[in-house]
Design an enzyme around this catalytic site. Sequence first.
Site, PDB file in Angstrom:
ATOM      1  N   ARG A 268     -16.477  24.281  15.733  1.00  0.00           N
ATOM      2  CA  ARG A 268     -16.778  24.020  17.222  1.00  0.00           C
ATOM      3  C   ARG A 268     -16.973  25.704  17.751  1.00  0.00           C
ATOM      4  O   ARG A 268     -16.519  26.278  17.471  1.00  0.00           O
ATOM      5  CB  ARG A 268     -15.396  23.545  17.647  1.00  0.00           C
ATOM      6  CG  ARG A 268     -15.382  23.258  19.137  1.00  0.00           C
ATOM      7  CD  ARG A 268     -14.549  23.710  20.253  1.00  0.00           C
ATOM      8  NE  ARG A 268     -14.489  25.481  20.162  1.00  0.00           N
ATOM      9  CZ  ARG A 268     -13.660  25.945  20.619  1.00  0.00           C
ATOM     10  NH1 ARG A 268     -12.745  25.517  21.317  1.00  0.00           N
ATOM     11  NH2 ARG A 268     -13.582  27.479  20.607  1.00  0.00           N
TER      12      ARG A 268
ATOM     13  N   GLU B   1     -18.460  21.781  22.476  1.00  0.00           N
ATOM     14  CA  GLU B   1     -17.347  21.251  23.219  1.00  0.00           C
ATOM     15  C   GLU B   1     -17.918  21.262  24.765  1.00  0.00           C
ATOM     16  O   GLU B   1     -18.577  22.267  25.188  1.00  0.00           O
ATOM     17  CB  GLU B   1     -16.319  22.438  23.123  1.00  0.00           C
ATOM     18  CG  GLU B   1     -15.022  21.928  24.163  1.00  0.00           C
ATOM     19  CD  GLU B   1     -13.988  22.604  23.976  1.00  0.00           C
ATOM     20  OE1 GLU B   1     -12.781  22.737  24.735  1.00  0.00           O
ATOM     21  OE2 GLU B   1     -13.586  23.028  22.772  1.00  0.00           O
TER      22      GLU B   1
ATOM     23  N   HIS C 184     -17.366  21.861  28.297  1.00  0.00           N
ATOM     24  CA  HIS C 184     -16.164  22.952  29.002  1.00  0.00           C
ATOM     25  C   HIS C 184     -17.040  23.709  30.121  1.00  0.00           C
ATOM     26  O   HIS C 184     -18.260  24.061  30.037  1.00  0.00           O
ATOM     27  CB  HIS C 184     -16.067  24.158  27.563  1.00  0.00           C
ATOM     28  CG  HIS C 184     -14.973  24.963  28.007  1.00  0.00           C
ATOM     29  ND1 HIS C 184     -14.967  25.904  28.884  1.00  0.00           N
ATOM     30  CD2 HIS C 184     -13.662  24.858  27.529  1.00  0.00           C
ATOM     31  CE1 HIS C 184     -13.641  26.744  28.815  1.00  0.00           C
ATOM     32  NE2 HIS C 184     -13.077  26.014  27.917  1.00  0.00           N
TER      33      HIS C 184
ATOM     34  N   ASP D 105     -13.983  16.945  25.541  1.00  0.00           N
ATOM     35  CA  ASP D 105     -12.940  17.237  26.219  1.00  0.00           C
ATOM     36  C   ASP D 105     -12.754  16.445  27.405  1.00  0.00           C
ATOM     37  O   ASP D 105     -13.321  16.772  28.371  1.00  0.00           O
ATOM     38  CB  ASP D 105     -12.866  18.801  26.394  1.00  0.00           C
ATOM     39  CG  ASP D 105     -11.713  19.285  27.081  1.00  0.00           C
ATOM     40  OD1 ASP D 105     -10.839  18.571  28.071  1.00  0.00           O
ATOM     41  OD2 ASP D 105     -10.970  20.253  26.311  1.00  0.00           O
TER      42      ASP D 105
ATOM     43  N   HIS E 231     -12.016  18.470  30.782  1.00  0.00           N
ATOM     44  CA  HIS E 231     -13.091  19.069  31.645  1.00  0.00           C
ATOM     45  C   HIS E 231     -14.037  18.255  31.845  1.00  0.00           C
ATOM     46  O   HIS E 231     -14.638  18.313  32.855  1.00  0.00           O
ATOM     47  CB  HIS E 231     -13.627  20.112  30.430  1.00  0.00           C
ATOM     48  CG  HIS E 231     -12.532  21.296  29.963  1.00  0.00           C
ATOM     49  ND1 HIS E 231     -11.739  21.843  31.023  1.00  0.00           N
ATOM     50  CD2 HIS E 231     -12.152  21.831  28.803  1.00  0.00           C
ATOM     51  CE1 HIS E 231     -11.074  22.819  30.448  1.00  0.00           C
ATOM     52  NE2 HIS E 231     -11.351  22.790  29.149  1.00  0.00           N
TER      53      HIS E 231
ATOM     54  N   GLU F  46      -4.391  19.481  22.214  1.00  0.00           N
ATOM     55  CA  GLU F  46      -4.831  20.978  22.751  1.00  0.00           C
ATOM     56  C   GLU F  46      -3.638  21.303  23.501  1.00  0.00           C
ATOM     57  O   GLU F  46      -3.750  21.356  24.901  1.00  0.00           O
ATOM     58  CB  GLU F  46      -6.025  20.981  23.137  1.00  0.00           C
ATOM     59  CG  GLU F  46      -6.441  22.656  23.267  1.00  0.00           C
ATOM     60  CD  GLU F  46      -7.891  22.657  23.654  1.00  0.00           C
ATOM     61  OE1 GLU F  46      -8.594  23.634  23.153  1.00  0.00           O
ATOM     62  OE2 GLU F  46      -8.409  21.858  24.505  1.00  0.00           O
TER      63      GLU F  46
END
Length: 288
Positions: free
Chosen positions: A104, A144, A146, A174, A177, A257
């Site tokens: 990642r 990701e 983000h 994610d 996010h 996470e």
Amino acid sequence: MRINLCTISFRHELASFNELLDFAQRTGFSGIELWSVHAAAIARSMPLQGARAVRSMRRRGIEIAMISGYVQLLAGTDTAYAETEKEWNRLLSLARLFETDKIRIFAGNKSSKAALESDWTLGTRRLRQLAQTASEHGIRTVIETHPGTLADCLDSALRLIRDVQHPYLSINLDFLHLWEAGDPLPDAFRRLRPWTAHFHCKNIRSRGELSVFEPDNVYSPGGTREGMVPLAEGAVDYREILAHLNGDNGVPSLSLEWFGNDPFRYLSKEIAWIRSVCGDSRGKRAMP
């Protein structure tokens, strides 16, 4: 559903890799998302421990789900990008050492709105190059979703997938996010699912506290953790998310996470909560 812990959650804890393996096995995690900083430390300082760790993981039925690393994707000069390629090769070596098929990274350091067309052109070309190099080792390049990157929302992530057009480029979705970006999560899940190789799960008490996840705060041992809350207690509806994941036709791989304090206690409670929501009360490792 495969549930993984992130070693980055223990960045300020005095815990060995073997202790994390013991904890993962005891609490029922399927695997570990290995922070590249930790992976490099093992490979550099204890080269034999890497091979021993892989054997130990196999005996316990635990895998390294993904190496989480960083590269300077939008480095402006050829010399700077040469360093990016060196770092990418180091990440590939770590992935091979720990026998994982995913790395990642972030899609640069500019938001999709701030990026110029030249940034998009450069970023997509380099992502294609990195994905091609990794694919030769059977390893996926995972971007990701983000903030502050070219994949900071649903539309920009889809654009990257479309523009790069490489079969070994995938998404780490994610949920927090994308919620932060204002995307409806069920729609984001549905539209990104064909390219999603992994999911990140974390939560926040309120939208006004999202700055707690900014890198300068998260990585500082003295940073505030105020606003970081368990999945069940935050502004993002993880019961709805888990219903989508639990009903998925594939075998979703997700990581908890956690950047807050007391990760051992938090992760123990969190995986138990996920099992209860998903109807698994057996207290065993979540296996496909």
